[in-house]
Scaffold this motif. Structure first.
Motif, PDB file in Angstrom:
ATOM      1  N   ARG A  73       0.846  -1.194   0.000  1.00  0.00           N
ATOM      2  CA  ARG A  73       0.000   0.000   0.000  1.00  0.00           C
ATOM      3  C   ARG A  73       0.880   1.242   0.000  1.00  0.00           C
ATOM      4  NH1 ARG A  73      -4.148  -0.823   5.059  1.00  0.00           N
ATOM      5  NH2 ARG A  73      -5.296  -2.654   4.306  1.00  0.00           N
ATOM      6  N   GLU A  95       0.470   4.820   0.954  1.00  0.00           N
ATOM      7  CA  GLU A  95      -0.600   5.422   1.761  1.00  0.00           C
ATOM      8  C   GLU A  95      -0.268   6.837   2.217  1.00  0.00           C
ATOM      9  OE1 GLU A  95      -3.120   2.798   4.230  1.00  0.00           O
ATOM     10  OE2 GLU A  95      -2.200   3.860   5.917  1.00  0.00           O
ATOM     11  N   ALA A 155      -7.051   7.324   6.041  1.00  0.00           N
ATOM     12  CA  ALA A 155      -6.026   6.761   5.177  1.00  0.00           C
ATOM     13  C   ALA A 155      -6.538   6.662   3.739  1.00  0.00           C
ATOM     14  CB  ALA A 155      -5.614   5.389   5.683  1.00  0.00           C
ATOM     15  N   SER A 178      -5.100   5.248  -0.065  1.00  0.00           N
ATOM     16  CA  SER A 178      -4.001   4.406  -0.534  1.00  0.00           C
ATOM     17  C   SER A 178      -4.260   3.830  -1.910  1.00  0.00           C
ATOM     18  CB  SER A 178      -3.756   3.259   0.454  1.00  0.00           C
ATOM     19  OG  SER A 178      -4.882   2.397   0.517  1.00  0.00           O
ATOM     20  N   THR A 197      -2.955   0.126  -3.689  1.00  0.00           N
ATOM     21  CA  THR A 197      -2.280  -1.140  -3.435  1.00  0.00           C
ATOM     22  C   THR A 197      -1.751  -1.696  -4.746  1.00  0.00           C
ATOM     23  OG1 THR A 197      -3.721  -1.605  -1.543  1.00  0.00           O
ATOM     24  CG2 THR A 197      -2.551  -3.467  -2.517  1.00  0.00           C
ATOM     25  N   GLU A 212       8.062   1.386   5.832  1.00  0.00           N
ATOM     26  CA  GLU A 212       7.483   0.177   5.231  1.00  0.00           C
ATOM     27  C   GLU A 212       7.379  -0.925   6.275  1.00  0.00           C
ATOM     28  OE1 GLU A 212       8.287  -3.127   1.717  1.00  0.00           O
ATOM     29  OE2 GLU A 212       9.543  -1.337   1.840  1.00  0.00           O
ATOM     30  N   LEU A 235       1.628  -5.379   7.590  1.00  0.00           N
ATOM     31  CA  LEU A 235       0.450  -5.116   8.410  1.00  0.00           C
ATOM     32  C   LEU A 235      -0.233  -6.448   8.723  1.00  0.00           C
ATOM     33  CD1 LEU A 235      -1.054  -2.030   6.510  1.00  0.00           C
ATOM     34  CD2 LEU A 235       0.556  -2.040   8.435  1.00  0.00           C
ATOM     35  N   ARG A 251       1.967  -5.085   2.848  1.00  0.00           N
ATOM     36  CA  ARG A 251       2.826  -4.087   3.481  1.00  0.00           C
ATOM     37  C   ARG A 251       2.249  -2.704   3.244  1.00  0.00           C
ATOM     38  NH1 ARG A 251       8.133  -6.516   4.025  1.00  0.00           N
ATOM     39  NH2 ARG A 251       8.129  -8.575   3.047  1.00  0.00           N
ATOM     40  N   ARG A 252       2.707  -1.759   4.059  1.00  0.00           N
ATOM     41  CA  ARG A 252       2.304  -0.369   3.880  1.00  0.00           C
ATOM     42  C   ARG A 252       3.513   0.531   4.018  1.00  0.00           C
ATOM     43  NH1 ARG A 252       1.633   1.704   8.778  1.00  0.00           N
ATOM     44  NH2 ARG A 252       3.793   2.087   8.273  1.00  0.00           N
ATOM     45  N   TYR A 290       4.269   4.786   4.250  1.00  0.00           N
ATOM     46  CA  TYR A 290       3.708   6.136   4.266  1.00  0.00           C
ATOM     47  C   TYR A 290       4.383   6.988   3.198  1.00  0.00           C
ATOM     48  CZ  TYR A 290       0.929   5.463   8.478  1.00  0.00           C
ATOM     49  OH  TYR A 290      -0.014   5.035   9.371  1.00  0.00           O
ATOM     50  N   THR A 297      -1.181   4.822  12.388  1.00  0.00           N
ATOM     51  CA  THR A 297      -1.225   3.376  12.178  1.00  0.00           C
ATOM     52  C   THR A 297      -2.200   2.724  13.134  1.00  0.00           C
ATOM     53  OG1 THR A 297       1.065   3.326  11.386  1.00  0.00           O
ATOM     54  CG2 THR A 297       0.164   1.258  12.225  1.00  0.00           C
ATOM     55  N   THR A 309      -5.965   3.560  11.961  1.00  0.00           N
ATOM     56  CA  THR A 309      -6.401   2.817  10.784  1.00  0.00           C
ATOM     57  C   THR A 309      -6.441   1.319  11.071  1.00  0.00           C
ATOM     58  OG1 THR A 309      -5.448   4.502   9.322  1.00  0.00           O
ATOM     59  CG2 THR A 309      -5.951   2.365   8.345  1.00  0.00           C
TER      60      THR A 309
END
Length: 560
Positions: free
Chosen positions: A109, A111, A119, A121, A123, A172, A175, A188-189, A191, A310, A313
């Motif tokens: 993601r 994001e 949030a 995003s 993906t 990174e 999640l 994964r996410r 920012y 984090t 969300t």
């Protein structure tokens, strides 16, 4: 014209970058991704992209399909029923489709968060990690409910272009709540900031933290932690399936049997938050229907705001997966009484303290640093810097309220364990800023608690605005007013409604300039558009308390 959110993964049009007045080159670093706690195997390649099988290692039958073979081999084969030639790339695909189950499908993601800390995003399959992603450049100017969708003047004039999502690779993480181990899926996410959109919450926060660190020669760092309250809700019965109801009733704060009604959910949140570095400290039911409070350990700088975003969300995702709703809305049920708080604990630190070894999270995090708020010589235990920083917050508290209480339901909290005037007090829960200090106590125990923020306040914006206010106090050497001032004694009365707070933000010349004219204009416009939308929903009603609460819920409950 196409909807501005309907954009492709990668910018392929001839738009180029937006107008020079809107966009600028980002200086974000491309650091390697941070390792995260996970039960999944580590990435095989340094680029993080999963590699396809080497054709040379494929099974003989697959290779035979891909190769033409010798004349003798052809003669020995029975004639095929139909002509079919499988290319080498197809053979690779066949092998990949039968890859061992231990190789997970990975996704990433990209994001950002908007003004409401919602949030947003895109993906992408992890193999496309380095291709990047783009998003509509005015995405953060949408409301809590995207029935409110503004197009800022600069964005419209530039043709509503896309902006590149610039990742901060240090953020990174895998999640746990978004991944699907049963389906062998890892999510994964990372920012991001939108390239050139300097008024985005995370970009603004990073800029103010940099100014704080560069103030004179002190190298100040903000150490901050969260106390977030939120309401757990469930759908109504068969006759009322569209209505959200509190998961439990009653104002039983700390009551063990009340805690038990939501503790299984809390256990799940705590365990999954630990994997992303959000260190939960306490969990309990709070004073209200469905109200829960979870606190977590402080962090330095923007990592503290990242942790809060984090947590928000992630908690909402976990609840949604269980058919529940976790909302950080200031007052989701009713229009009077106690609401959800988002108290902001903070202190300033600088290099040069003793190295310590301790299991305590605060001592461990602050090893080698000195608490710039503490003084063993001052009767109050507060340094000159602490007093000036606090004085700056109180001087701009009326404008700060727009950031701390960004929805109309936040103002239900005033007078209900939330401040009504800009004052401070030692361990005083009724004060605007609650101060914890003892000249004889350990320096690490000295901090301040800003009690203004609602749980719905954006942590990046609260941090940015608080730092801006504190910097003004430091730069002007402001003197701290007496403790527990009342309005009659000179303490400023805090705004009692969102329109009043927005006007105060616009009228505060220092904060307007420090946060930036574009940020203030975009933020205020979004908030006023939300209010206008609420008024339209109320126009055909009797405007009862239930009508007002329903209109607030429609705007804020699901996505905040």
């Amino acid at each position: 014209p196409p909807h501005p959110f309907n954009t492709s993964l990668r910018e392929r049009t001839s738009h180029g970058t937006p107008a020079e007045a809107l966009m600028s080159t980002s200086s974000s670093s491309a650091m390697p991704p941070k390792a995260a706690a996970s039960g999944y195997p580590a990435k095989a390649a340094s680029s993080g992209m999963p590699s396809l099988p080497d054709p040379s290692t494929l099974p003989a039958k697959v290779l035979a399909m891909a190769a033409s073979g010798t004349t003798q081999e052809r003669a020995e084969r029975p004639p095929p029923k139909r002509k079919s030639v499988l290319k080498k790339a197809d053979a690779v695909a066949v092998a990949a489709s039968s890859a061992p189950a231990s190789a997970p499908r990975e996704y990433l993601r990209f994001e950002i968060v908007d003004f409401n800390c919602k949030a947003l995003s895109k993906t992408v399959p992890y193999r496309h990690r380095d291709m990047g992603a783009y998003m509509y450049s005015g995405a953060i100017s949408s409301g809590a409910n995207q029935e409110v969708l503004l197009v800022p003047e600069e964005i419209g004039q530039a043709g509503c272009p896309n902006a590149k999502l610039v990742p901060d690779w240090s953020t990174e993480q895998i999640l746990p709540w978004a991944s699907r181990p049963d389906k062998n899926i890892v999510v994964r996410r990372v920012y991001c900031e939108q390239e050139g959109v300097k008024c985005s919450p995370r970009s603004l926060c990073a800029r103010l933290l940099s100014e704080l660190k560069n103030y004179e020669t002190h190298s100040f760092e903000l150490f901050a932690g969260g106390e977030l309250e939120f309401v757990m809700a469930r759908k109504g019965g068969e006759r009322d399936q569209e209505r959200w109801l509190p998961l439990f009733k009653g104002p039983e704060i700390f009551t063990t049997l009340q805690n038990c009604k939501v503790m299984d959910f809390c256990y799940k949140v705590e365990s999954q938050m630990e994997a992303v570095g959000v260190d939960v400290l306490t969990m309990n039911a709070e004073y209200g229907d469905g109200l829960v409070e979870i606190t977590f350990a402080p962090k330095f700088g923007i990592e503290a705001a990242d942790a809060t975003a984090t947590f928000r969300t992630g908690t909402k995702e976990i609840a949604q997966d269980e058919g529940l709703l976790a909302t950080f809305m200031g007052k989701p049920f009713g229009v009077k009484g106690v609401g959800s708080g988002g108290h902001f604990n903070f202190s300033l630190w600088c290099p040069g303290g003793p190295q310590t070894e301790s299991a305590d999270s605060i001592w461990k995090a602050t090893s080698g640093k000195t608490n710039a708020f503490h003084s063993a010589k001052d009767p109050l235990g507060l340094s000159t810097a602490a007093k000036s920083f606090l004085a700056g917050i109180l001087a701009h508290a009326q404008a700060l309220e727009a950031i701390c209480s960004p929805t109309p339901s936040c103002y239900c909290r005033h007078g209900n364990w939330a401040p009504v005037v800009a004052n401070w007090g030692m361990d005083d829960r009724s004060a605007c800023v609650r101060v914890k200090a003892d000249k004889k106590g350990p320096p690490g125990a000295c901090y301040m608690e800003l009690r203004m923020p609602s749980a719905s306040a954006n942590p990046y914006l609260v941090m940015a605005a608080l730092v801006a206010c504190g910097l003004d106090g430091l730069q002007r050497g402001l003197e701290l007013p007496p403790e527990k001032q009342t309005q009659e004694q000179g303490a400023a009365l805090l705004p009692t409604s969102l329109p009043e707070a927005l006007a105060a933000l616009e009228a505060d010349e220092y904060l307007f300039s420090k946060l930036g004219a574009r940020f203030v204009r975009w933020f205020v416009d979004v908030k006023r558009a939300e209010l206008e939308h609420i008024e339209k929903r109320l126009a055909s009603t009797a405007r009862t308390d239930e009508d007002v609460s329903s209109a607030w819920q429609h705007m804020y409950m699901e996505f905040i």
